[in-house]
Motif scaffolding. Structure first.
Motif, PDB file in Angstrom:
ATOM      1  N   SER A   6     -24.884 -15.309  17.720  1.00 24.70           N
ATOM      2  CA  SER A   6     -26.268 -15.132  17.291  1.00 24.70           C
ATOM      3  C   SER A   6     -26.718 -13.742  17.722  1.00 24.70           C
ATOM      4  N   PRO A   7     -26.477 -12.736  16.888  1.00 25.56           N
ATOM      5  CA  PRO A   7     -26.788 -11.361  17.283  1.00 25.56           C
ATOM      6  C   PRO A   7     -28.270 -11.151  17.543  1.00 25.56           C
ATOM      7  N   ASN A   8     -28.561 -10.289  18.519  1.00 23.54           N
ATOM      8  CA  ASN A   8     -29.947  -9.962  18.826  1.00 23.54           C
ATOM      9  C   ASN A   8     -30.459  -8.904  17.851  1.00 23.54           C
ATOM     10  N   LEU A   9     -31.544  -9.219  17.148  1.00 25.28           N
ATOM     11  CA  LEU A   9     -32.207  -8.263  16.257  1.00 25.28           C
ATOM     12  C   LEU A   9     -33.513  -7.862  16.948  1.00 25.28           C
ATOM     13  N   TYR A  10     -33.564  -6.640  17.446  1.00 22.47           N
ATOM     14  CA  TYR A  10     -34.676  -6.228  18.299  1.00 22.47           C
ATOM     15  C   TYR A  10     -35.909  -5.888  17.482  1.00 22.47           C
ATOM     16  N   LEU A  11     -36.978  -6.646  17.727  1.00 20.05           N
ATOM     17  CA  LEU A  11     -38.178  -6.555  16.888  1.00 20.05           C
ATOM     18  C   LEU A  11     -38.913  -5.229  17.047  1.00 20.05           C
ATOM     19  N   GLU A  12     -38.912  -4.657  18.266  1.00 15.69           N
ATOM     20  CA  GLU A  12     -39.602  -3.383  18.454  1.00 15.69           C
ATOM     21  C   GLU A  12     -39.007  -2.304  17.553  1.00 15.69           C
ATOM     22  N   TYR A  13     -37.692  -2.316  17.425  1.00 18.96           N
ATOM     23  CA  TYR A  13     -37.003  -1.346  16.571  1.00 18.96           C
ATOM     24  C   TYR A  13     -37.433  -1.510  15.116  1.00 18.96           C
ATOM     25  N   TYR A  14     -37.484  -2.752  14.640  1.00 15.70           N
ATOM     26  CA  TYR A  14     -37.841  -2.993  13.235  1.00 15.70           C
ATOM     27  C   TYR A  14     -39.332  -2.747  12.979  1.00 15.70           C
ATOM     28  N   TYR A  15     -40.159  -2.999  14.002  1.00 13.51           N
ATOM     29  CA  TYR A  15     -41.587  -2.703  13.839  1.00 13.51           C
ATOM     30  C   TYR A  15     -41.799  -1.193  13.713  1.00 13.51           C
ATOM     31  N   GLU A  16     -41.004  -0.436  14.441  1.00 15.81           N
ATOM     32  CA  GLU A  16     -41.071   1.029  14.345  1.00 15.81           C
ATOM     33  C   GLU A  16     -40.700   1.477  12.932  1.00 15.81           C
ATOM     34  N   GLN A  17     -39.663   0.847  12.374  1.00 15.25           N
ATOM     35  CA  GLN A  17     -39.278   1.143  10.978  1.00 15.25           C
ATOM     36  C   GLN A  17     -40.448   0.875  10.034  1.00 15.25           C
ATOM     37  N   TYR A  18     -41.077  -0.274  10.238  1.00 20.99           N
ATOM     38  CA  TYR A  18     -42.200  -0.681   9.391  1.00 20.99           C
ATOM     39  C   TYR A  18     -43.357   0.314   9.496  1.00 20.99           C
ATOM     40  N   CYS A  19     -43.671   0.742  10.720  1.00 20.75           N
ATOM     41  CA  CYS A  19     -44.782   1.684  10.914  1.00 20.75           C
ATOM     42  C   CYS A  19     -44.463   3.070  10.360  1.00 20.75           C
ATOM     43  N   GLU A  20     -43.181   3.348  10.180  1.00 20.13           N
ATOM     44  CA  GLU A  20     -42.781   4.629   9.597  1.00 20.13           C
ATOM     45  C   GLU A  20     -42.727   4.580   8.076  1.00 20.13           C
ATOM     46  N   GLY A  21     -43.080   3.399   7.492  1.00 16.36           N
ATOM     47  CA  GLY A  21     -43.202   3.334   6.042  1.00 16.36           C
ATOM     48  C   GLY A  21     -42.333   2.315   5.336  1.00 16.36           C
ATOM     49  N   ALA A  22     -41.400   1.688   6.063  1.00 19.95           N
ATOM     50  CA  ALA A  22     -40.552   0.677   5.421  1.00 19.95           C
ATOM     51  C   ALA A  22     -41.379  -0.560   5.088  1.00 19.95           C
ATOM     52  N   SER A  23     -41.098  -1.174   3.943  1.00 16.37           N
ATOM     53  CA  SER A  23     -41.816  -2.394   3.552  1.00 16.37           C
ATOM     54  C   SER A  23     -41.234  -3.592   4.301  1.00 16.37           C
ATOM     55  N   ILE A  24     -41.964  -4.706   4.301  1.00 24.88           N
ATOM     56  CA  ILE A  24     -41.472  -5.938   4.918  1.00 24.88           C
ATOM     57  C   ILE A  24     -40.157  -6.350   4.268  1.00 24.88           C
ATOM     58  N   GLU A  25     -40.078  -6.203   2.955  1.00 20.81           N
ATOM     59  CA  GLU A  25     -38.862  -6.580   2.222  1.00 20.81           C
ATOM     60  C   GLU A  25     -37.667  -5.734   2.685  1.00 20.81           C
ATOM     61  N   GLU A  26     -37.902  -4.436   2.893  1.00 28.57           N
ATOM     62  CA  GLU A  26     -36.820  -3.551   3.340  1.00 28.57           C
ATOM     63  C   GLU A  26     -36.385  -3.870   4.763  1.00 28.57           C
ATOM     64  N   VAL A  27     -37.358  -4.212   5.617  1.00 22.20           N
ATOM     65  CA  VAL A  27     -37.032  -4.574   7.001  1.00 22.20           C
ATOM     66  C   VAL A  27     -36.194  -5.845   7.023  1.00 22.20           C
ATOM     67  N   VAL A  28     -36.600  -6.848   6.243  1.00 24.94           N
ATOM     68  CA  VAL A  28     -35.859  -8.114   6.188  1.00 24.94           C
ATOM     69  C   VAL A  28     -34.443  -7.871   5.665  1.00 24.94           C
ATOM     70  N   GLU A  29     -34.316  -7.028   4.663  1.00 22.56           N
ATOM     71  CA  GLU A  29     -32.996  -6.719   4.107  1.00 22.56           C
ATOM     72  C   GLU A  29     -32.097  -6.063   5.162  1.00 22.56           C
ATOM     73  N   ASP A  30     -32.669  -5.143   5.939  1.00 21.42           N
ATOM     74  CA  ASP A  30     -31.906  -4.502   7.012  1.00 21.42           C
ATOM     75  C   ASP A  30     -31.447  -5.528   8.040  1.00 21.42           C
ATOM     76  N   MET A  31     -32.316  -6.482   8.357  1.00 20.57           N
ATOM     77  CA  MET A  31     -31.968  -7.527   9.320  1.00 20.57           C
ATOM     78  C   MET A  31     -30.838  -8.410   8.791  1.00 20.57           C
ATOM     79  N   LEU A  32     -30.902  -8.727   7.525  1.00 18.17           N
ATOM     80  CA  LEU A  32     -29.872  -9.578   6.918  1.00 18.17           C
ATOM     81  C   LEU A  32     -28.513  -8.864   6.910  1.00 18.17           C
ATOM     82  N   VAL A  33     -28.550  -7.568   6.648  1.00 21.48           N
ATOM     83  CA  VAL A  33     -27.309  -6.788   6.668  1.00 21.48           C
ATOM     84  C   VAL A  33     -26.729  -6.754   8.077  1.00 21.48           C
ATOM     85  N   ALA A  34     -27.589  -6.529   9.079  1.00 24.56           N
ATOM     86  CA  ALA A  34     -27.139  -6.487  10.473  1.00 24.56           C
ATOM     87  C   ALA A  34     -26.566  -7.838  10.899  1.00 24.56           C
TER      88      ALA A  34
END
Length: 313
Positions: A56-84
């Motif tokens: 069960s890999p750790n997906l660090y939320l602070e990192y993904y929130y930073e992506q989101y605040c830099e302009g990534a959409s929720i859909e793009e963040v979720v896609e990145d998480m699924l790939v990871a």
């Protein structure tokens, strides 16, 4: 052009959890948890737990929130998480720890170095050996692949089950670690100029030979500074514990050594010449403050190796 309004962190984590749950059936659970990292740094994670799987890999939320605040959409963040998640779980380790029988585990026990004071919570749950202002802790290697290693920390419960002391674990890990993760020594100038081809450098004996062949007058600036780590460059600071490594380096320099903790991954090594310890410590502390992630800081101190006494001080 309209302004984009970003949801706050708590709303973001809740939204991500909901969106991830839509991607999986009932055999998966999506859980928000807190992971204790090195130096007692706590990070929020999302775990995607599949029934019957222990990965069960750790997906660090602070990192993904930073992506989101830099302009990534929720859909793009979720896609990145699924790939990871897919990358981490596509290959179950060949070795599964079906048994915790000590005789089957002892050859895979190795050690790491961490800061003593910064890891009070972590160290209260694991066996360790004190080393100056640091602590030697123990891990079990599950599998090593080209992409990295899979391991877990040996906690006090497992240590008690094995009826082992921390000193006994250390004696075993002392042999295993240097065999599993051989030392690598590279000139800092080579590292800085040849990155990312760092894997091409660092053969220990070859580098020592080059040091022996270098005139002492040339031992100035970056040419006198060497990076000491292990073959994978991860948690390589523990290499200073390997028997004879520092002795060989000191003999090659014909000098005592300064050891500067660059991070948990490596030490910087330089001959002990006209440097003031206070200045070197100020440099280490500045680098720790500005260049090193909190969970990767090893120490604020500078160490020295005394070649007559064969010890780190």
């Amino acid at each position: 052009m309209g302004l984009k309004f970003y949801m706050d962190y708590n709303s973001f984590t809740s939204k991500i959890k909901t969106e991830l749950e839509k991607q999986f059936d009932s055999s998966h659970k999506v859980v928000i948890s807190t992971t204790l990292k090195n130096n007692d740094v706590q990070l929020d994670t999302i775990l995607i737990q599949k029934e019957g799987s222990y990965i069960s890999p750790n997906l660090y939320l602070e990192y993904y929130y930073e992506q989101y605040c830099e302009g990534a959409s929720i859909e793009e963040v979720v896609e990145d998480m699924l790939v990871a998640y897919a990358e981490a779980t596509k290959q179950e380790p060949a070795l599964k720890l079906q048994s915790t029988d000590f005789s089957q585990c002892m050859s895979k026990i190795y050690y790491r170095l961490v800061n003593y004071e910064k890891n009070s919570s972590f160290l209260s749950k694991v066996p360790y050996v004190r080393y100056h202002d640091l602590a030697i802790v123990f891990y079990f290697l599950v599998e090593e692949q080209a992409s990295g290693i899979q391991s877990f920390c040996i906690n006090s419960h497992l240590c008690e089950k094995w009826e082992m002391t921390a000193k006994e674990l250390y004696d075993i890990a002392k042999i295993n670690t240097q065999n599993m993760f051989p030392a690598k020594l590279s000139n800092l100038a080579d590292v800085l100029t040849q990155y990312p081809n760092i894997g091409e450098f660092g053969d220990m004996e070859h580098t020592l030979q080059k040091i022996r062949e270098t005139d002492n007058a040339d031992m100035e600036g970056p040419f006198s500074i060497y990076v000491l780590t292990n073959k994978i460059g991860v948690n390589g600071a523990a290499v200073i514990l390997y028997p004879d490594v520092l002795r060989k380096i000191a003999e090659s320099f014909q000098s005592d050594l300064y050891l500067l903790p660059s991070s948990i991954h490596e030490f910087l090594i330089l001959p002990k010449k006209d440097f003031k310890t206070e200045e070197l410590e100020a440099m280490v502390q500045e680098v720790n403050r500005t260049q090193v992630m909190s969970e990767e800081v090893l120490s604020q101190r500078v160490y020295s190796y005394n070649r007559k006494k064969h010890c780190v001080e």
